[in-house]
Scaffold this motif. Structure first.
Motif, PDB file in Angstrom:
ATOM      1  N   GLY A   1      -2.339  15.798   2.285  1.00 50.91           N
ATOM      2  CA  GLY A   1      -2.065  14.752   3.265  1.00 50.91           C
ATOM      3  C   GLY A   1      -0.881  13.899   2.887  1.00 50.91           C
ATOM      4  N   VAL A   2      -0.859  12.700   3.451  1.00 52.73           N
ATOM      5  CA  VAL A   2       0.273  11.785   3.311  1.00 52.73           C
ATOM      6  C   VAL A   2      -0.235  10.431   2.818  1.00 52.73           C
ATOM      7  N   LEU A   3       0.468   9.883   1.834  1.00 54.27           N
ATOM      8  CA  LEU A   3       0.193   8.520   1.352  1.00 54.27           C
ATOM      9  C   LEU A   3       1.371   7.637   1.769  1.00 54.27           C
ATOM     10  N   THR A   4       1.083   6.587   2.485  1.00 51.07           N
ATOM     11  CA  THR A   4       2.128   5.662   2.932  1.00 51.07           C
ATOM     12  C   THR A   4       1.945   4.316   2.250  1.00 51.07           C
ATOM     13  N   ASP A   5       3.004   3.848   1.618  1.00 53.14           N
ATOM     14  CA  ASP A   5       2.955   2.531   0.950  1.00 53.14           C
ATOM     15  C   ASP A   5       2.984   1.432   2.021  1.00 53.14           C
ATOM     16  N   ILE A   6       1.902   0.683   2.130  1.00 56.47           N
ATOM     17  CA  ILE A   6       1.814  -0.384   3.138  1.00 56.47           C
ATOM     18  C   ILE A   6       1.668  -1.752   2.463  1.00 56.47           C
ATOM     19  N   THR A   7       2.135  -1.838   1.203  1.00 52.63           N
ATOM     20  CA  THR A   7       1.984  -3.082   0.449  1.00 52.63           C
ATOM     21  C   THR A   7       2.629  -4.263   1.160  1.00 52.63           C
ATOM     22  N   GLU A   8       3.876  -4.105   1.616  1.00 52.47           N
ATOM     23  CA  GLU A   8       4.577  -5.211   2.262  1.00 52.47           C
ATOM     24  C   GLU A   8       3.890  -5.616   3.559  1.00 52.47           C
ATOM     25  N   ARG A   9       3.394  -4.615   4.293  1.00 52.90           N
ATOM     26  CA  ARG A   9       2.677  -4.938   5.535  1.00 52.90           C
ATOM     27  C   ARG A   9       1.421  -5.739   5.228  1.00 52.90           C
ATOM     28  N   LYS A  10       0.702  -5.331   4.165  1.00 51.85           N
ATOM     29  CA  LYS A  10      -0.515  -6.037   3.773  1.00 51.85           C
ATOM     30  C   LYS A  10      -0.202  -7.463   3.339  1.00 51.85           C
ATOM     31  N   ARG A  11       0.882  -7.623   2.591  1.00 49.02           N
ATOM     32  CA  ARG A  11       1.270  -8.967   2.174  1.00 49.02           C
ATOM     33  C   ARG A  11       1.583  -9.839   3.378  1.00 49.02           C
ATOM     34  N   ALA A  12       2.285  -9.235   4.337  1.00 54.77           N
ATOM     35  CA  ALA A  12       2.606  -9.982   5.556  1.00 54.77           C
ATOM     36  C   ALA A  12       1.334 -10.347   6.310  1.00 54.77           C
TER      37      ALA A  12
ATOM     38  N   ARG B   1      -0.840  -1.696  -5.471  1.00 62.07           N
ATOM     39  CA  ARG B   1      -0.167  -1.321  -4.228  1.00 62.07           C
ATOM     40  C   ARG B   1      -1.216  -0.933  -3.184  1.00 62.07           C
ATOM     41  N   TRP B   2      -0.890  -1.172  -1.949  1.00 66.02           N
ATOM     42  CA  TRP B   2      -1.753  -0.761  -0.841  1.00 66.02           C
ATOM     43  C   TRP B   2      -1.195   0.539  -0.243  1.00 66.02           C
ATOM     44  N   ILE B   3      -2.085   1.496   0.029  1.00 62.94           N
ATOM     45  CA  ILE B   3      -1.652   2.749   0.655  1.00 62.94           C
ATOM     46  C   ILE B   3      -2.549   3.077   1.848  1.00 62.94           C
ATOM     47  N   ARG B   4      -1.934   3.736   2.812  1.00 63.43           N
ATOM     48  CA  ARG B   4      -2.706   4.333   3.912  1.00 63.43           C
ATOM     49  C   ARG B   4      -2.727   5.841   3.667  1.00 63.43           C
TER      50      ARG B   4
ATOM     51  N   GLY C   1      -9.077  11.606   9.326  1.00 61.39           N
ATOM     52  CA  GLY C   1      -8.594  10.306   9.789  1.00 61.39           C
ATOM     53  C   GLY C   1      -7.792   9.644   8.701  1.00 61.39           C
ATOM     54  N   SER C   2      -7.547   8.376   8.838  1.00 60.07           N
ATOM     55  CA  SER C   2      -6.788   7.638   7.831  1.00 60.07           C
ATOM     56  C   SER C   2      -7.627   6.479   7.326  1.00 60.07           C
ATOM     57  N   ALA C   3      -7.338   6.055   6.112  1.00 59.52           N
ATOM     58  CA  ALA C   3      -8.031   4.929   5.493  1.00 59.52           C
ATOM     59  C   ALA C   3      -7.056   4.200   4.587  1.00 59.52           C
ATOM     60  N   GLU C   4      -7.375   2.960   4.254  1.00 61.87           N
ATOM     61  CA  GLU C   4      -6.499   2.145   3.430  1.00 61.87           C
ATOM     62  C   GLU C   4      -7.197   1.794   2.120  1.00 61.87           C
ATOM     63  N   TYR C   5      -6.445   1.936   1.026  1.00 63.44           N
ATOM     64  CA  TYR C   5      -6.995   1.672  -0.304  1.00 63.44           C
ATOM     65  C   TYR C   5      -5.947   0.952  -1.145  1.00 63.44           C
ATOM     66  N   ARG C   6      -6.440   0.342  -2.220  1.00 66.81           N
ATOM     67  CA  ARG C   6      -5.551  -0.207  -3.234  1.00 66.81           C
ATOM     68  C   ARG C   6      -5.466   0.770  -4.406  1.00 66.81           C
ATOM     69  N   ILE C   7      -4.265   0.890  -4.966  1.00 66.26           N
ATOM     70  CA  ILE C   7      -4.111   1.712  -6.170  1.00 66.26           C
ATOM     71  C   ILE C   7      -3.515   0.850  -7.279  1.00 66.26           C
TER      72      ILE C   7
ATOM     73  N   ILE D   1       3.792  13.031  -0.143  1.00 65.60           N
ATOM     74  CA  ILE D   1       3.034  14.214   0.245  1.00 65.60           C
ATOM     75  C   ILE D   1       2.229  14.657  -0.967  1.00 65.60           C
ATOM     76  N   TYR D   2       0.948  14.873  -0.777  1.00 59.26           N
ATOM     77  CA  TYR D   2       0.117  15.201  -1.936  1.00 59.26           C
ATOM     78  C   TYR D   2      -0.871  16.308  -1.589  1.00 59.26           C
ATOM     79  N   SER D   3      -1.414  16.891  -2.656  1.00 60.85           N
ATOM     80  CA  SER D   3      -2.571  17.778  -2.497  1.00 60.85           C
ATOM     81  C   SER D   3      -3.404  17.675  -3.769  1.00 60.85           C
ATOM     82  N   VAL D   4      -4.717  17.784  -3.599  1.00 59.09           N
ATOM     83  CA  VAL D   4      -5.663  17.761  -4.720  1.00 59.09           C
ATOM     84  C   VAL D   4      -6.640  18.909  -4.535  1.00 59.09           C
ATOM     85  N   ASP D   5      -7.288  19.317  -5.654  1.00 61.95           N
ATOM     86  CA  ASP D   5      -8.306  20.356  -5.533  1.00 61.95           C
ATOM     87  C   ASP D   5      -9.659  19.703  -5.262  1.00 61.95           C
TER      88      ASP D   5
END
Length: 358
Positions: free
Chosen positions: A130-141, A110-113, A96-102, A38-42
């Motif tokens: 919003g919410v950051l979800t680690d989707i690295t394993e899904r991306k690898r799969a 790592r891949w996050i949604r 909406g949601s988007a996927e990025y690499r960090i 869970i995050y927030s930025v200005d």
């Protein structure tokens, strides 16, 4: 003069405050223990809040990450897209949601949604949460699946190429090629040469088999069947037979059979290659006639004709030598031939050349 006091029952307010505290603790506990970040930025992109789950994703404690720019964790190739999406959110676009690499503090990619929405205070956006979800394993799969799909597609293309090549070779060769079941002798595949040579149609071959008596005389059909049995036992075999065509011709052919097996060694199918050997028969016959012609000439000539090997051993002599030396040809062949060092004349030379010792 006097004091006026107003008393009000605030039980309900106390209850409401207590309920609010319980609710805040409940959701705080949920936020602190949830596996997603869970995050927030200005509005400048500086991190203002991270829950404890962020440490596993970013590689450093939340308190160290707060105050830093979120952009510094984003992969350079994805940063422009992230900044564009942030501007869209601040401009009123539907969240909406988007996927990025960090790139985290440990050097890991790592891949996050990311699912975000603006923080609105007094009618204006003051940041994002919003919410950051680690989707690295899904991306690898997914990447592994894509790789496997690509490899499978490549293998299928290669297989199809080989099949096309096989089909081209199958139809280009003038030889008859038959593929059939070794148990039932039912045809699995054959090339056009079979129908062209025999004159029978593909439909007619549906009722025939490679050892059918229609193609061969009774004796040849039995030899072909025996060869098929040998191929099943030994893996290969060869037989010559006359093929009867539909228009009544006979074509001498040579058939080479081989057995294809699966990985466990079980028979799969039999392959037969048949070649027209008419020209070979004609060449053999012409050679026999030529040999007989010259043999007759050599046998009847009045001169002695002979040959010796490198060791001086007689390997051939014609019959006239028998009458000259008084020894049968069979005894002469294999004897050692001595040559006179100083022949007196041609006749003596010949006799000397034909002096033999065992």
């Amino acid at each position: 003069l006097y004091v006026i006091s107003v008393g009000r029952d605030i039980t309900e307010r106390y209850r409401a405050e207590a309920a609010l505290r319980e609710s805040e603790e409940k959701y705080r506990d949920l936020v602190e223990k949830i596996s997603d970040v869970i995050y927030s930025v200005d509005t400048e992109g500086l991190i203002t809040y991270l829950n404890p789950a962020s440490e596993a994703l970013l590689g450093l404690p939340p308190e160290q990450a707060v105050g830093q720019s979120f952009a510094q964790f984003v992969h350079p190739e994805d940063l422009g897209r992230l900044q564009g999406n942030v501007q869209d959110l601040f401009s009123g676009e539907v969240p909406g949601s988007a996927e990025y690499r960090i790139l985290n503090a440990l050097g890991q990619t790592r891949w996050i949604r990311v699912t975000s929405q603006p923080i609105v205070e007094e009618g204006r956006a003051t940041g994002l949460q919003g919410v950051l979800t680690d989707i690295t394993e899904r991306k690898r799969a997914e990447q592994q699946l894509q790789k496997e799909v690509a490899e499978r597609k490549e293998a299928e293309i290669e297989l199809q190429t080989q099949i096309n090549l096989f089909e081209s070779l199958l139809e280009a060769t003038p030889d008859i090629i038959e593929i059939f079941d070794p148990d039932t002798l039912a045809y699995i595949r054959f090339n056009n040469a079979l129908t062209e040579v025999t004159g029978y149609s593909e439909e007619e071959f549906g009722e025939l088999n490679p050892a059918d008596i229609i193609f061969f005389g009774e004796a040849d059909a039995k030899r072909v069947e025996a060869t098929i049995d040998r191929v099943i036992r030994e893996g290969e075999g060869i037989v010559t037979a006359n093929v009867n065509t539909k228009d009544g011709r006979q074509i001498p052919m040579e058939f080479l059979g081989s057995l294809a097996r699966d990985a466990e060694g079980n028979p799969l199918h039999m392959i037969s290659v048949g070649r027209d050997i008419t020209e070979r028969y004609r060449a053999d016959e012409a050679l026999r006639e030529s040999e007989e012609k010259y043999r007759d000439l050599v046998e009847k000539i009045s001169d002695v004709i002979y040959s010796v090997d490198a060791g001086g051993v007689l390997t051939y002599v014609n019959p006239v030598a028998e009458s000259l030396l008084g020894l049968p040809v069979e005894q002469l062949v294999g004897c050692l031939l001595y040559t006179s060092p100083s022949p007196r004349d041609c006749k003596v030379d010949l006799v000397c050349r034909l002096m033999l010792v065992k």
